[in-house]
Design a protein around this motif. Sequence first.
Motif, mmCIF file in Angstrom:
data_model
loop_
_atom_site.group_PDB
_atom_site.id
_atom_site.type_symbol
_atom_site.label_atom_id
_atom_site.label_comp_id
_atom_site.label_asym_id
_atom_site.label_seq_id
_atom_site.Cartn_x
_atom_site.Cartn_y
_atom_site.Cartn_z
ATOM 1 N N TYR A 25 43.476 49.040 40.944
ATOM 2 C CA TYR A 25 42.049 48.902 40.646
ATOM 3 C C TYR A 25 41.640 49.881 39.548
ATOM 4 C CZ TYR A 25 36.983 49.410 41.262
ATOM 5 O OH TYR A 25 35.631 49.496 41.036
ATOM 6 N N ILE A 26 42.067 51.122 39.676
ATOM 7 C CA ILE A 26 41.733 52.135 38.675
ATOM 8 C C ILE A 26 42.250 51.721 37.307
ATOM 9 C CG2 ILE A 26 42.189 54.525 37.952
ATOM 10 C CD1 ILE A 26 42.194 55.220 41.008
ATOM 11 N N GLU A 27 43.495 51.292 37.260
ATOM 12 C CA GLU A 27 44.084 50.887 35.986
ATOM 13 C C GLU A 27 43.402 49.654 35.413
ATOM 14 O OE1 GLU A 27 48.416 49.416 34.464
ATOM 15 O OE2 GLU A 27 48.355 51.195 35.759
ATOM 16 N N GLU A 28 43.169 48.652 36.253
ATOM 17 C CA GLU A 28 42.551 47.409 35.791
ATOM 18 C C GLU A 28 41.112 47.606 35.315
ATOM 19 O OE1 GLU A 28 42.928 44.743 39.097
ATOM 20 O OE2 GLU A 28 45.114 44.578 38.851
ATOM 21 N N HIS A 29 40.445 48.619 35.807
ATOM 22 C CA HIS A 29 39.044 48.850 35.471
ATOM 23 C C HIS A 29 38.837 50.051 34.546
ATOM 24 C CE1 HIS A 29 38.741 46.189 38.937
ATOM 25 N NE2 HIS A 29 37.594 45.812 38.408
#
Length: 144
Positions: A11-15
């Motif tokens: 989630y952190i990477e994708e956002h």
Amino acid sequence: MDHLSLEILEYIEEHSSETYELLLNLGTIPAPSNQEEKRAEFCRDWLVSQGAENVYIDSALNVVYPIGCTRDNPVVVFMAHTDVVFPDMTPLPVEVENGKIKAPGIGDDTANLCALLMCAKYIAGKKITPADCGLLLVANAGEE
């Protein structure tokens, strides 16, 4: 690493781009101590647009996102403050130079506010409610 930890890291990477843009947007919103209305309204509206329910601004200009809070359970609170110790009420200057963001209050505490909002988005999107406590995510006014 367990499944949930991997999911959160994804989630952190994708956002990351969204988080960066949110930080730049927050960085321009003036929020002198005791005059955080514009930033509070932005945070409330952004949270609601991300699916957060029951978000409100209290009389002290704190943006409060309660999750699973009842009269019977303990409450855990996570906060980041919205004010910037910069007296101007015009949009704040934000400059990106050599990969570094320069703006009044960007590291105290706008970056943490941004992280809190992105955590709230994850929680709202997954409809997470802690089983053993209530959770308050608060963008608080007036420093700590």
